[in-house]
Design an enzyme around this catalytic site. Structure first.
Site, mmCIF file in Angstrom:
data_model
loop_
_atom_site.group_PDB
_atom_site.id
_atom_site.type_symbol
_atom_site.label_atom_id
_atom_site.label_comp_id
_atom_site.label_asym_id
_atom_site.label_seq_id
_atom_site.Cartn_x
_atom_site.Cartn_y
_atom_site.Cartn_z
ATOM 1 N N ARG A 113 0.838 -1.200 0.000
ATOM 2 C CA ARG A 113 0.000 0.000 0.000
ATOM 3 C C ARG A 113 0.877 1.255 0.000
ATOM 4 N NH1 ARG A 113 -1.900 1.087 6.142
ATOM 5 N NH2 ARG A 113 -0.181 0.090 7.231
ATOM 6 N N CYS A 117 2.323 8.758 -5.315
ATOM 7 C CA CYS A 117 2.688 10.141 -5.003
ATOM 8 C C CYS A 117 1.465 10.890 -4.494
ATOM 9 C CB CYS A 117 3.230 10.812 -6.269
ATOM 10 S SG CYS A 117 3.365 12.603 -6.137
ATOM 11 N N GLU A 152 -4.337 5.584 7.489
ATOM 12 C CA GLU A 152 -3.009 5.927 8.002
ATOM 13 C C GLU A 152 -2.200 6.776 7.019
ATOM 14 O OE1 GLU A 152 -2.208 2.291 11.147
ATOM 15 O OE2 GLU A 152 -1.355 2.113 9.136
ATOM 16 N N CYS A 160 6.977 12.660 -1.277
ATOM 17 C CA CYS A 160 7.435 12.152 -2.569
ATOM 18 C C CYS A 160 8.324 13.215 -3.204
ATOM 19 C CB CYS A 160 6.241 11.843 -3.473
ATOM 20 S SG CYS A 160 6.697 11.209 -5.109
ATOM 21 N N CYS A 162 9.241 13.291 -6.657
ATOM 22 C CA CYS A 162 9.160 13.243 -8.119
ATOM 23 C C CYS A 162 8.977 14.653 -8.686
ATOM 24 C CB CYS A 162 8.007 12.349 -8.564
ATOM 25 S SG CYS A 162 6.378 13.016 -8.185
ATOM 26 N N GLU A 308 -7.644 1.437 15.990
ATOM 27 C CA GLU A 308 -6.909 0.176 15.906
ATOM 28 C C GLU A 308 -5.999 0.040 17.121
ATOM 29 O OE1 GLU A 308 -4.548 -0.485 12.434
ATOM 30 O OE2 GLU A 308 -6.034 0.335 11.058
ATOM 31 N N PHE A 358 0.930 -12.739 10.751
ATOM 32 C CA PHE A 358 1.330 -13.041 12.117
ATOM 33 C C PHE A 358 0.944 -11.925 13.086
ATOM 34 C CE2 PHE A 358 4.489 -15.553 9.595
ATOM 35 C CZ PHE A 358 3.926 -16.789 9.886
ATOM 36 N N HIS A 359 0.046 -11.045 12.644
ATOM 37 C CA HIS A 359 -0.514 -10.010 13.515
ATOM 38 C C HIS A 359 -1.688 -10.614 14.279
ATOM 39 C CE1 HIS A 359 -2.277 -6.224 14.819
ATOM 40 N NE2 HIS A 359 -1.321 -5.531 14.237
#
EC number: 3.2.1.23
Length: 680
Positions: A113, A117, A152, A160, A162, A308, A358-359
């Protein structure tokens, strides 16, 4: 503007739900288990862009329709996401100019994810289209009680470098500075002959020789924050055309340094935060409390959402330690104690594939015959009993000044010491106060400070003239201010305030600093003792050891409370007090540890708290967390022994026990007492 979601009632409980990872028969089991656990809210659709738009302009909502109908039929409400943090593979391939570029000019690969840009016009158009289609379809759906834009911001693409970003940056600079002469003045470009002739000559602070203009670096950080906010605002405004439900996104306070959350606060209808316990810490619950207090402060004191956290181990720390028995419950209820009206997890069911397999999750790989599942069900029952807490506020008499721009500026290159670290000092002060059972707010340096008895400034290297005037006005009006070293040094452009140091705070502190003396690695200095009256008296109380920093302080109205007993500034002030107007300003010229075994900062702050009239429990061990939220007292015991807390009269929420003057909190336990009217 919508406020906190009306539904669900009471404390929201649930987590991220990713049914696309599972066959449809599992969805029905999920809903049955959600009802068993007391789940009433799930975040849905965060990563499903490629599923609902499998090709550009081709939409398929059939799967999402079935999931929403299933949840709605079970009475489970939905925080519906726009999936724009993870563009589909077809988007990356069709629009290669949208790809993220790092400071070294490398195009960042896909497969994860946030690989886009933030300034990409193609991304802006595509994300707007999918947000529009979602809002049109589900904006008035009765199960959708709030909207969750993106996920998030700034996690992997905070900035970025660019050419698209460079052009957007130049446009932003034109708007911010107006003309090139003002930019040159702000950045101090005459140094090293780096004067710009036009905005077109400005480059982003890509990887280059050491000593890049710090004004350039700071402005690029500001620009990058604004680029992300613009993306959020675009989707939010689209949603508002179709829905009257609140819109938010999940922050990462305090662990996303590039995002200035004071700037974000007014953009969301309700502040939401993700927080994960740092298993490497010896006392991770203190950092958790700091994060919760800071999140509540960003929310302006209003209730906020824990969007979360984890039931156990996470997948991304060097050593992913499982939580100890009772720790998940303590973590969850500590967030509620400090202002959250929700307890949400990543995620509902543990993934079998992908980076986060594995979370930990509410339904772990071990299934329902597991301690985690039993704890999840028990926590749901606890939260139903805490419905009366919803909407209540936490009040604090003490504030810590936190400024993300000062955080950025302090940790740029070529400062007087590599040991200067914003979080280190902030956490030292917070821990000292936490162990003194003092609940704190965090404030921006320009905020209204009038309701606080004491304001502490652990690290305000960058301080604007407006902020300095605000602090001085607070003291003159009767406030108590405590400032730590290397504060008030530069303005918003990282230009040194007119000397001598600390230029912005010299008058309020009643002193000036002749020279900084950073200490060598592992170097220390000793401070003299002080009497109860606040005068130097080495025979009265023991001295203490400072680290990192020393400086040559020259009083100019302030009086010395403690002095340096050795080191480069032996005999000169280390701790001072300046009476100004109706208030007091203190200054500490070295780093004292906040941990109890090390003494120091807590010992210094006790008389300061007393002088400011800050009332707090005096007879509690510092392993017990005591927080008042409205008419409820939360008592969290982080020790493996029971602790009796005096001065508590009311009814224990979880078991209905009547408390008359005291309450005993079991080892590792949490007790919440609804206080009698006279005890509030």
């Amino acid at each position: 503007m919508p406020g906190y979601p009306v539904l669900p009632e009471g404390i929201a409980y649930g987590g991220d739900y990713n049914p696309e990872q599972w066959p449809e028969e599992v969805w029905h089991e999920d809903v049955r288990l959600m009802r068993e656990a007391g789940v009433n809210l799930v975040s849905l659709g965060i990563f499903n862009w490629g599923l609902i738009e499998p090709a550009e302009g081709e939409y398929d909502f059939s799967t999402l329709d079935r999931v929403i109908d299933l949840l709605h039929g079970a009475g489970i409400f939905i925080d519906l996401a726009t999936p724009t943090s993870s563009p589909p593979v077809w988007f990356r391939n069709r629009y290669p100019g949208s790809r993220l570029v790092d400071r070294e000019g490398r195009v960042i690969a896909g497969g994860s994810r946030h690989s886009f840009c933030p300034s990409s016009p193609e991304y802006a158009a595509a994300s707007a289209r999918v947000a529009e289609r979602l809002a049109e379809r589900y904006g008035e759906h009765p199960a959708v009680v709030m909207w969750h834009v993106h996920n998030e911001y700034g996690w992997a693409n905070a900035a970025c470098y660019c050419e698209t970003s460079a052009e957007a940056f130049r446009a932003w600079l034109r708007e911010r500075h107006g003309d090139i002469d003002r930019l040159n003045a702000a950045w101090g470009t005459t140094f090293w002959g780096l004067t710009y002739g036009s905005f077109d000559e400005v480059e982003p602070p890509r990887l280059g020789p050491a000593g890049q203009l710090t004004g350039l670096q700071l402005d690029y950080m500001r620009f990058s924050v604004e680029a992300h906010i613009a993306n959020f605002r675009r989707e939010r405004d689209i949603i508002r055309r179709h829905s009257d439900r609140p819109v938010t996104t999940n922050f990462m306070i305090p662990n996303c340094k590039p995002m200035d959350y004071w700037r974000w606060a007014d953009e969301v209808d309700v502040v939401a935060n993700d927080h994960y316990l740092d298993a490497a810490r010896t006392d991770p619950h203190i950092e958790l409390s700091m994060a919760a207090d800071l999140t509540r402060s960003v929310a302006g004191g209003r209730p906020w959402m824990l969007m979360e956290h984890s039931t156990g181990a996470v997948n991304w720390q060097p050593r992913n330690l499982a939580k100890r028995p009772g720790e998940m419950r303590r973590n969850s209820l500590a967030h509620v104690a400090r202002g959250s009206d929700s307890v949400m997890f990543f995620q509902w069911r543990a993934s079998r594939q992908g980076a986060e397999k594995f979370h930990s999750a509410m339904v772990p790989h071990a299934g329902t015959d597991s301690d985690i599942w039993r704890d999840v069900v028990a926590l749901g029952a606890d939260l139903r009993k805490l419905a009366g807490v919803r909407g209540a506020r936490v009040t604090a008499d003490v504030a810590l000044v936190w400024d993300w721009e000062s955080y950025w500026a302090l940790e740029l290159e070529w400062r007087p010491s590599i040991d200067l670290a914003f979080r280190e000092r902030m956490e030292a002060f917070y821990e000292a106060l936490w162990r003194e059972h003092v609940t704190v707010d965090f404030v921006h340096p320009t905020a209204d400070l009038s309701r606080y008895k004491l304001v502490l400034v652990p690290g305000a290297y960058l301080l604007t003239e407006r902020a300095a005037a605000n602090l001085r006005g607070y003291v003159e009006a009767g406030g108590h201010l405590f400032v730590s070293y290397f504060s008030g040094i530069v303005d918003e452009h990282d230009i040194v305030h007119p000397g001598p140091h600390p230029g912005a705070l010299r008058e309020v502190l009643g002193l000036w600093v002749e020279e900084f003396h950073p200490l060598p690695e592992h170097g220390t200095v000793t401070l003299t003792g002080a009497s109860a009256a606040g005068t130097p008296d080495a025979a009265d109380t023991p001295g203490m050891t400072g680290t990192i920093w020393s400086e040559r302080v020259r009083p100019a109205g302030a009086r010395t409370v403690r002095a340096f007993a050795d080191g480069p500034d032996a005999g000169h002030p280390a701790l001072t007090r300046h009476d100004l107007g109706a208030g007091v300003a203190w200054y500490l010229a070295t780093a004292l540890p906040g941990r109890p075994a090390d003494g120091g900062l807590r010992e210094v702050l006790r008389p300061v708290l007393d002088d400011a009239g800050v009332v707090r429990p005096r007879d509690l061990p510092d392993t017990v967390e005591l927080v008042r939220r409205g008419r409820h007292a939360f008592l969290i015991n982080h020790d493996d022994r029971p602790v009796t807390v005096p001065g508590v009269t009311g009814v224990a929420v979880f078991d209905g026990t009547r408390c008359t003057g005291s309450v005993t909190v079991p080892p590792g336990g949490v007790t919440v007492v609804e206080l009698d009217e006279e005890a509030r």
